[in-house]
Structure formats: C-alpha cells, structure tokens
Design an enzyme around this catalytic site. Sequence first.
Site, PDB file in Angstrom:
ATOM      1  N   ASP A 129      42.621  38.674  38.089  1.00  0.00           N
ATOM      2  CA  ASP A 129      41.462  37.782  38.116  1.00  0.00           C
ATOM      3  C   ASP A 129      41.889  36.319  38.121  1.00  0.00           C
ATOM      4  O   ASP A 129      42.815  35.933  37.408  1.00  0.00           O
ATOM      5  CB  ASP A 129      40.596  38.069  36.873  1.00  0.00           C
ATOM      6  CG  ASP A 129      39.303  37.288  36.850  1.00  0.00           C
ATOM      7  OD1 ASP A 129      38.490  37.453  37.772  1.00  0.00           O
ATOM      8  OD2 ASP A 129      39.114  36.499  35.895  1.00  0.00           O
TER       9      ASP A 129
ATOM     10  N   GLU B   3      42.904  37.789  43.256  1.00  0.00           N
ATOM     11  CA  GLU B   3      41.729  36.992  43.600  1.00  0.00           C
ATOM     12  C   GLU B   3      42.189  35.547  43.780  1.00  0.00           C
ATOM     13  O   GLU B   3      42.390  34.825  42.804  1.00  0.00           O
ATOM     14  CB  GLU B   3      40.668  37.076  42.503  1.00  0.00           C
ATOM     15  CG  GLU B   3      39.411  36.283  42.835  1.00  0.00           C
ATOM     16  CD  GLU B   3      38.483  36.098  41.650  1.00  0.00           C
ATOM     17  OE1 GLU B   3      37.274  35.907  41.866  1.00  0.00           O
ATOM     18  OE2 GLU B   3      38.967  36.125  40.491  1.00  0.00           O
TER      19      GLU B   3
END
Length: 555
Positions: free
Chosen positions: A205, A246
């Site tokens: 993330d 990401e």
Amino acid sequence: MKITDTADLWWKTAVVYCLDVETYLDWNGDGVGDFEGLAQRIDHLADLGVTCLWLMPFYPTAERDDGYDITDFYGVDPRLGSHGDLVEVIRTANDRGIRVIADLVVNHTSVRHPWFEQGRQARDAPFHDFYVWRDDEPPDTSDQVVFPDQEDSTWTFNEPTGEWYLHRFYKEQPDLDVTNPRVRDEVAKVMGFWLQLGLSGFRVDAVPFFLETQGEDPDFPDPHEYLRDLRSFLGRRSGSGVLLGEVNLPHEQQREFFGGDDGDELTMLFDFVGMQATYLSLARADAGPLVQALTARPFVDPDSQWATFVRNHDELTLGKLSDDERAEVFAAFGPEERMQVYGRGLRRRLPPMLDGDPRRVRMVYSLLFSLPGTPVLFYGEEIGMGEDLDAEGRLAVRTPMQWTPGRNGGFSTADPDRLPGPVVSGGFAPEFVNVADQRRDPDSLLSFLKLLIRRYRESPELGWGSFRVLEQPHAAVLAHVCEWDDGVLLAVHNLGPEPVTVPLTLDGCAPSAALEDLLQAGTTPLGEGGAVELTLDGYGYRWLRVVTEDSRRLP
C-alpha cells in the site's frame, strides 16, 4: 511456445481477484463477512479461473479507514475469524491452485496502535522514534493531503510532547519513520510472519509515501535500496513471492519502483496511467489516448510485470489526466457531484457508468484481458455489480457481495442493519444481479468472464509477449498484436457504437496462415502479404490467433 515455460514467474500470467473478507460472505450470521464464509466460496473463484486471491486488510483496526488503520500488524480482526481460519482459507485456495496475497500497510499505523499510544506520551517514551515528528509549527500543507474533504494538513499537534506528527492520510493514521532501522526490522518481521502462515506475497500500500522519508536518521540508505532489501528478503523467505505495488505515478517514475533495468524492487505495479487513459478513450470513443499510454510504457525487466485493471477498491482516480480530460470523463461517466470524490476521481463501478449496456461492459472486459500484463479484478466485477451512492466516499463500491436474489443478496442471514453497509438497490440490486442466476445462464456476464479468463490463461503471449499496435483507419478501434516465441495473438476492439470493417496487415505470416477466433467459432483466411478485413459490431471485439495447418491448439 509451451505453457510450462511460464510456470516459474507465475505472476506474469496470473488472474488476480481482490476482495474484502468483511463484505464477501457472512457464515456465522452476525452480519459481518468472515474467513469461514470466504472458504465456502473458494470454489467460486476456482471456477471463475482466479489464480491469485488478494485479501484487503483483515487485521485488527480502529475502523477509521475501512481496515487500513491497523492496530496490530500480527493479528486477525476477531470479527472475521482467527489465524486458524485464515490458514484454512490459504490451504483451501492453494488446493485449488490459487495463491493468496494480502495488503501490506506499513506506511502508517492507527493512533490506537500500541506503538503510537506509548510513543505519543513523551519524547523519550518507547516507540516515540517509530514516527515522524517536528517541533516547529508546520507550513500550510493543505495541497498535499490525500483526503482533501476530510483533512486540511498532513501534520497534527500532539499535546503531551508539544510536537506535530506526520500523517499523509487521516490524522488517525500517523506515518511510520522508515529511516529508523527498528521500524525497518519490524516491517521485515511482519512480512516474515505472514509468509510463514502461507501467503505468497503482498500488495504493498501507498509505496511512494512509504519511501518518501522525512525521518531523522542520516544514515538511511537510498529508499529504493531499502525496497531492494525487502524484495531480497521476500526472495529468501519465499522463492516465488510477489510484491504488487500501489504506485500512482507517471510511467517513468514507476519504472524506478520496478528497479529500472535490474527489476529487483517491486515485482508488479498497477498501470494507473493506462487505466485512466482507458476511461478517456471510452469517453471519447477514440482509442488514441489508450494507444498513447500503452506505447509510452517504459521498458521493464522481463521478470517484472504491469497489472492492468478497470476498477479497484478505491476511488477511480483520474489524477494523471489534465483538468480538461478529467472533465470529459466526469461528464461521460459521473456527471453528478455525488458520483465524484476528492475532485479527482469517481466512486462508481463500471456497469452503471456504461448505463448497464452489456455490449460496452463486455467489450471493456475483453479489452482488459487482451492488454499486455496481468489482469486484476475487484470482487463483484464478474457479475456486473453496481454501487451505492448513498454510502460515504469510497465505500460506495465496497458493498456486500451479491450471491443470490434473496434477502441481503445471500451475503448474510442477519438483519440488514447489522451488515457492514447496505446491499445495492435499484437496477443493480441482487434480484437482478447475482451469482446464482448467472451461473445457470450461459449468456451471462459471469459465463463471459469465465471464457475470457480461460482464453487469457491459454494465451501466454498476453503476459510474456511483445506488444504493437496495428495501423488501421478507424479512430474508435484499437487493433494490437502480442507475440511471444511462436505465438501471435491479435485483438481488435471497437470503442464506438457504429459497426466497422477494419482492414489490417499482419506481416511475416506463412502463406497457409489463418486467423482462428478464440471467443467464437470461426476461422478467417489471410490474404496475400497477411492482408485481412475484420468486421466489428458497435462496441464489438474479437480475439484471433494466427494458426497454420501444423498448429496444435485447443478449440
């Protein structure tokens, strides 16, 4: 070309499926999805053709950011089950040939994580140095916040210490100081723990924020050197593990996170640029923006991979488009203010954005699976689920999975007010959109996605091959070829509503070559010099493989 040649780097030809355990299936009737429920639906994923299951955060949470504000990196949210229940899901998935990865959320913790609860009490408190602090009042950072409708600064004052702490996201999510070697050691321990329980890697993330260091250790190495260390650690603990990052940055900057020519940092990156160009092309009925994005992809190491998608669990971000381009996409797919979020994205799913037109929906998924890279699906896409615009922010697309036309869409037997959020209503409600009905319908979207996935898995050119766009006269049409070893796959998609005849030339084909349709029955002969004319309906699509008399292909 042999399928076995692709087995070692499994992620190059994987089909990734993302879900939130909390909203997938409630097995014990308390209103919250759980691991026991997920285990009962592993066969649905196997039947669909999924080869990699991505679990959104299942850790204990203070519920400020839908699970991304974690209070224990080593725990399992007790509402979802236990470590044992998770292991049973992993074992069951592995038995069906499905690897499991999970979100690695180590840019920040919750304010209720024990590290922060102790560290915020005094400057010499344990774990104080796990976070990023400043003594002087910060400047205006309102232009740097990720959630501009919720926060007006990336710094928040902490009364006990008289300092401000950094938070790129909500103020309830203080950023960890990755320059601290103790923090880096803890991140490795977290990874090692979950790998030991059977995970095959992580979706990492907020990678740029994680590596954008503002800590105090002057001896901290280059952030990308640290990312290489994490990749190396993963390799030691799991030889076939994957880091799916990401990184919502322009292509050239994304290349740095792959590790440049060496390919020794993140294994895979989401192609945010390509995704946003896809929506601009759809809005214009012009393949040009998508062609430009795909041909501008930088070279990456052959062991690395782009992850392609048309929807994910966050807002459909359009931040890499210009203001005018973003306005075009908003006008086409989210004209109402309630459909938009943060001024940069849409909080809608694909079918409602396309007015439920099955031709366009199927064309977009055909396009997704034909693009070079690894396709990623968000739960519910396989049946064409809609969104709940009455939900807050990004929760609009995180509604309970719709399994049956019955109460709560078959998600739970609990009272509706005990669910994580309402089931979608209106034209995309469970009585119209659900797994049970579509499993029995050979013409359903679910059946179509199964066919696409089967053909994708039979076509390693899409994950491994070179990519080139073919010239042809129609602006609305994308015709491209993926080639690998002796395999050549041609895909042609019409982004416009009018039927077209597309003249193409495939150079270098044998005199006996023909084009075998992969999504329908039929073979088209190639003329002299590889010339051919292909007909497409409005929003039509075709996958064709170059075959000769000696080809040995599955029908």
